[in-house]
Scaffold this motif. Structure first.
Motif, short mmCIF file in Angstrom:
data_model
loop_
_atom_site.label_atom_id
_atom_site.label_comp_id
_atom_site.label_asym_id
_atom_site.label_seq_id
_atom_site.Cartn_x
_atom_site.Cartn_y
_atom_site.Cartn_z
N GLY A 25 36.36 51.65 46.11
CA GLY A 25 36.09 52.84 45.32
C GLY A 25 35.74 52.52 43.88
N GLU A 26 35.67 53.56 43.09
CA GLU A 26 35.28 53.47 41.69
C GLU A 26 36.18 52.54 40.89
OE1 GLU A 26 34.77 56.51 37.88
OE2 GLU A 26 35.07 57.32 39.89
N TYR A 27 37.47 52.48 41.25
CA TYR A 27 38.43 51.64 40.52
C TYR A 27 38.80 50.39 41.31
CZ TYR A 27 38.59 55.85 37.76
OH TYR A 27 38.23 56.93 37.00
N ASN A 28 37.87 49.96 42.17
CA ASN A 28 38.04 48.75 42.98
C ASN A 28 39.15 48.86 44.03
OD1 ASN A 28 36.24 46.68 43.03
ND2 ASN A 28 37.52 45.26 41.90
N GLU A 29 39.57 50.08 44.32
CA GLU A 29 40.59 50.27 45.35
C GLU A 29 39.93 50.23 46.73
OE1 GLU A 29 39.04 54.46 44.64
OE2 GLU A 29 39.32 52.64 43.45
N PRO A 30 40.60 49.61 47.71
CA PRO A 30 40.02 49.54 49.06
C PRO A 30 39.89 50.92 49.68
CG PRO A 30 42.17 48.42 48.97
CD PRO A 30 41.88 48.96 47.62
#
Length: 171
Positions: A78-83
């Motif tokens: 995602g936008e915040y590098n979350e899987p």
């Protein structure tokens, strides 16, 4: 492990190195799958290391007990590098000696069935505009063309060819 009429789709093993070398050293395969051609066994071992993960399987032709390719379902972030485990990007490569025989279409049917059963809601595929065979494989498996002529954002260091983005969603 997944099985089809002709194939086993499984995790890679050290005993697969020679078969892996055969297709990883083929210029056309590397070019279309956007990986560096393997010229030495050290290159093959490094390529092996990139395939040795929970999101990647090799494709074994059961009749010959031979590895003929690989397929990956990379997790999107995602936008915040979350899987984003329900969203995947598919990538695959197939030994050119096995092109145009329906092997990748057969593989993709099995992998999409597995994905849906395992909570994956969306699979994106990115294919170069000249790779008509891969475009057709995706289309046969219910992927819809969503974007044309965008640079491939997934392979930042690759050739940066123009690609078509396909999408398949599951209810």
């Amino acid at each position: 492990m997944l099985s089809t009429k002709r194939l086993k789709i499984r995790r890679i093993q050290k005993s697969d190195l020679l078969d892996l070398q055969e297709y990883a050293s083929q210029k056309k395969v590397a070019q279309e799958a956007e990986f560096t051609v393997c010229k030495t066994m050290d290159d093959v071992r490094a390529f092996y290391a990139t395939l040795d993960n929970e999101h990647t399987w090799i494709i074994e032709y059961s009749a010959k007990k031979k590895v003929i390719g690989n397929i990956c379902l990379y997790e999107q972030v995602g936008e915040y590098n979350e899987p984003l485990p329900a969203k995947r990007i598919i990538g695959y490569a197939l030994n050119e000696n096995y092109w145009n025989r329906g092997f990748m279409t057969e593989t993709l049917v099995a992998v999409c069935t597995w994905a849906q059963a395992n909570g994956i809601k969306e699979i994106k595929g990115m294919v170069s505009e000249e790779n008509y065979a891969s475009q057709r494989v995706l289309e046969k498996n219910g992927f819809e063309l969503t974007v044309k002529d965008k640079l491939n954002p997934f392979f930042r260091t690759a050739s940066m060819k123009q690609v078509y983005t396909y999408l398949k969603t599951f209810d």
